[in-house]
Design a protein around this motif. Structure first.
Motif, PDB file in Angstrom:
ATOM      1  N   SER A   2       0.812  -1.209   0.000  1.00 23.03           N
ATOM      2  CA  SER A   2       0.000   0.000   0.000  1.00 23.03           C
ATOM      3  C   SER A   2       0.847   1.261   0.000  1.00 23.03           C
ATOM      4  O   SER A   2       2.067   1.211   0.155  1.00 23.03           O
ATOM      5  CB  SER A   2      -0.889  -0.002   1.246  1.00 23.03           C
ATOM      6  OG  SER A   2      -0.070   0.126   2.402  1.00 23.03           O
ATOM      7  N   MET A   3       0.175   2.387  -0.135  1.00 28.22           N
ATOM      8  CA  MET A   3       0.864   3.671  -0.055  1.00 28.22           C
ATOM      9  C   MET A   3       1.488   3.838   1.328  1.00 28.22           C
ATOM     10  O   MET A   3       2.581   4.380   1.460  1.00 28.22           O
ATOM     11  CB  MET A   3      -0.108   4.818  -0.332  1.00 28.22           C
ATOM     12  CG  MET A   3      -0.659   4.820  -1.742  1.00 28.22           C
ATOM     13  SD  MET A   3       0.589   5.055  -3.000  1.00 28.22           S
ATOM     14  CE  MET A   3       0.750   6.803  -2.933  1.00 28.22           C
ATOM     15  N   GLU A   4       0.801   3.356   2.351  1.00 33.06           N
ATOM     16  CA  GLU A   4       1.355   3.437   3.712  1.00 33.06           C
ATOM     17  C   GLU A   4       2.667   2.661   3.793  1.00 33.06           C
ATOM     18  O   GLU A   4       3.636   3.123   4.386  1.00 33.06           O
ATOM     19  CB  GLU A   4       0.341   2.909   4.732  1.00 33.06           C
ATOM     20  CG  GLU A   4       0.859   2.914   6.161  1.00 33.06           C
ATOM     21  CD  GLU A   4       1.204   4.309   6.660  1.00 33.06           C
ATOM     22  OE1 GLU A   4       2.158   4.426   7.458  1.00 33.06           O
ATOM     23  OE2 GLU A   4       0.551   5.278   6.238  1.00 33.06           O
ATOM     24  N   ARG A   8       6.296   4.339   4.737  1.00 31.46           N
ATOM     25  CA  ARG A   8       7.113   3.844   5.863  1.00 31.46           C
ATOM     26  C   ARG A   8       8.446   3.296   5.405  1.00 31.46           C
ATOM     27  O   ARG A   8       9.479   3.588   5.984  1.00 31.46           O
ATOM     28  CB  ARG A   8       6.364   2.723   6.594  1.00 31.46           C
ATOM     29  CG  ARG A   8       5.526   3.148   7.745  1.00 31.46           C
ATOM     30  CD  ARG A   8       5.037   1.917   8.450  1.00 31.46           C
ATOM     31  NE  ARG A   8       4.832   0.887   7.420  1.00 31.46           N
ATOM     32  CZ  ARG A   8       3.946  -0.061   7.437  1.00 31.46           C
ATOM     33  NH1 ARG A   8       3.190  -0.205   8.438  1.00 31.46           N
ATOM     34  NH2 ARG A   8       3.805  -0.905   6.449  1.00 31.46           N
ATOM     35  N   THR A   9       8.438   2.466   4.380  1.00 30.20           N
ATOM     36  CA  THR A   9       9.648   1.770   3.933  1.00 30.20           C
ATOM     37  C   THR A   9      10.671   2.717   3.327  1.00 30.20           C
ATOM     38  O   THR A   9      11.865   2.605   3.595  1.00 30.20           O
ATOM     39  CB  THR A   9       9.280   0.678   2.913  1.00 30.20           C
ATOM     40  OG1 THR A   9       8.355  -0.219   3.536  1.00 30.20           O
ATOM     41  CG2 THR A   9      10.510  -0.085   2.471  1.00 30.20           C
ATOM     42  N   LYS A  15       1.508  10.149  -1.764  1.00 29.86           N
ATOM     43  CA  LYS A  15       0.061  10.021  -1.562  1.00 29.86           C
ATOM     44  C   LYS A  15      -0.614  10.174  -2.909  1.00 29.86           C
ATOM     45  O   LYS A  15      -0.095  10.841  -3.815  1.00 29.86           O
ATOM     46  CB  LYS A  15      -0.458  11.050  -0.570  1.00 29.86           C
ATOM     47  CG  LYS A  15      -0.293  12.469  -1.024  1.00 29.86           C
ATOM     48  CD  LYS A  15      -0.841  13.436  -0.005  1.00 29.86           C
ATOM     49  CE  LYS A  15      -0.642  14.853  -0.522  1.00 29.86           C
ATOM     50  NZ  LYS A  15      -1.148  15.839   0.372  1.00 29.86           N
ATOM     51  N   VAL A  16      -1.750   9.542  -3.064  1.00 27.10           N
ATOM     52  CA  VAL A  16      -2.498   9.647  -4.313  1.00 27.10           C
ATOM     53  C   VAL A  16      -2.861  11.107  -4.535  1.00 27.10           C
ATOM     54  O   VAL A  16      -3.320  11.795  -3.619  1.00 27.10           O
ATOM     55  CB  VAL A  16      -3.771   8.767  -4.271  1.00 27.10           C
ATOM     56  CG1 VAL A  16      -4.636   9.013  -5.488  1.00 27.10           C
ATOM     57  CG2 VAL A  16      -3.381   7.300  -4.176  1.00 27.10           C
ATOM     58  N   GLY A  38       2.482  -3.073  -6.087  1.00 28.92           N
ATOM     59  CA  GLY A  38       3.609  -3.632  -5.356  1.00 28.92           C
ATOM     60  C   GLY A  38       4.281  -2.521  -4.570  1.00 28.92           C
ATOM     61  O   GLY A  38       3.625  -1.721  -3.920  1.00 28.92           O
ATOM     62  N   ALA A  39       5.597  -2.429  -4.665  1.00 29.41           N
ATOM     63  CA  ALA A  39       6.343  -1.382  -3.963  1.00 29.41           C
ATOM     64  C   ALA A  39       6.637  -0.195  -4.884  1.00 29.41           C
ATOM     65  O   ALA A  39       7.489   0.625  -4.570  1.00 29.41           O
ATOM     66  CB  ALA A  39       7.634  -1.965  -3.411  1.00 29.41           C
ATOM     67  N   TYR A  40       5.941  -0.101  -5.997  1.00 30.56           N
ATOM     68  CA  TYR A  40       6.170   0.985  -6.949  1.00 30.56           C
ATOM     69  C   TYR A  40       5.001   1.955  -6.957  1.00 30.56           C
ATOM     70  O   TYR A  40       3.853   1.572  -6.728  1.00 30.56           O
ATOM     71  CB  TYR A  40       6.352   0.434  -8.366  1.00 30.56           C
ATOM     72  CG  TYR A  40       7.675  -0.239  -8.562  1.00 30.56           C
ATOM     73  CD1 TYR A  40       8.740   0.454  -9.128  1.00 30.56           C
ATOM     74  CD2 TYR A  40       7.876  -1.553  -8.181  1.00 30.56           C
ATOM     75  CE1 TYR A  40       9.967  -0.151  -9.310  1.00 30.56           C
ATOM     76  CE2 TYR A  40       9.104  -2.171  -8.350  1.00 30.56           C
ATOM     77  CZ  TYR A  40      10.146  -1.455  -8.912  1.00 30.56           C
ATOM     78  OH  TYR A  40      11.365  -2.064  -9.079  1.00 30.56           O
ATOM     79  N   LEU A  41       5.311   3.219  -7.245  1.00 32.60           N
ATOM     80  CA  LEU A  41       4.265   4.227  -7.415  1.00 32.60           C
ATOM     81  C   LEU A  41       3.797   4.214  -8.860  1.00 32.60           C
ATOM     82  O   LEU A  41       4.602   4.074  -9.775  1.00 32.60           O
ATOM     83  CB  LEU A  41       4.816   5.622  -7.103  1.00 32.60           C
ATOM     84  CG  LEU A  41       5.235   5.879  -5.670  1.00 32.60           C
ATOM     85  CD1 LEU A  41       5.924   7.238  -5.569  1.00 32.60           C
ATOM     86  CD2 LEU A  41       4.038   5.818  -4.747  1.00 32.60           C
TER      87      LEU A  41
END
Length: 70
Positions: A2-4, A8-9, A15-16, A38-41
């Motif tokens: 998620s975006m969260e 964090r990571t 944010k969208v 996944g871990a990509y925007l």
């Protein structure tokens, strides 16, 4: 993921609807965060019709919103 998770990571203010500059080319290109995969925007660069995946801390500059007048 998620975006969260991305915030964090990678310690980024993703944010969208957030605005970014992608600096991976010859000139910076502005874009809008439309989501994540996944871990990509997922970012739709200005002038493009579709969003593409970008790593959250690889050539991405987050544009902060202007402070509110108090």
């Amino acid at each position: 993921m998620s975006m969260e998770y991305i915030r964090r990571t990678y310690g980024v203010p993703a944010k969208v609807g957030g605005r970014v500059n992608w600096r991976g080319g010859r000139h910076p290109v502005a874009g809008t965060i439309t989501g994540s995969t996944g871990a990509y925007l997922m970012i739709r660069l200005d002038g493009q019709h579709h969003a593409m995946p970008y790593h959250p801390d690889w050539f991405i500059e987050y544009i902060e919103a202007e402070p509110a007048n108090v």
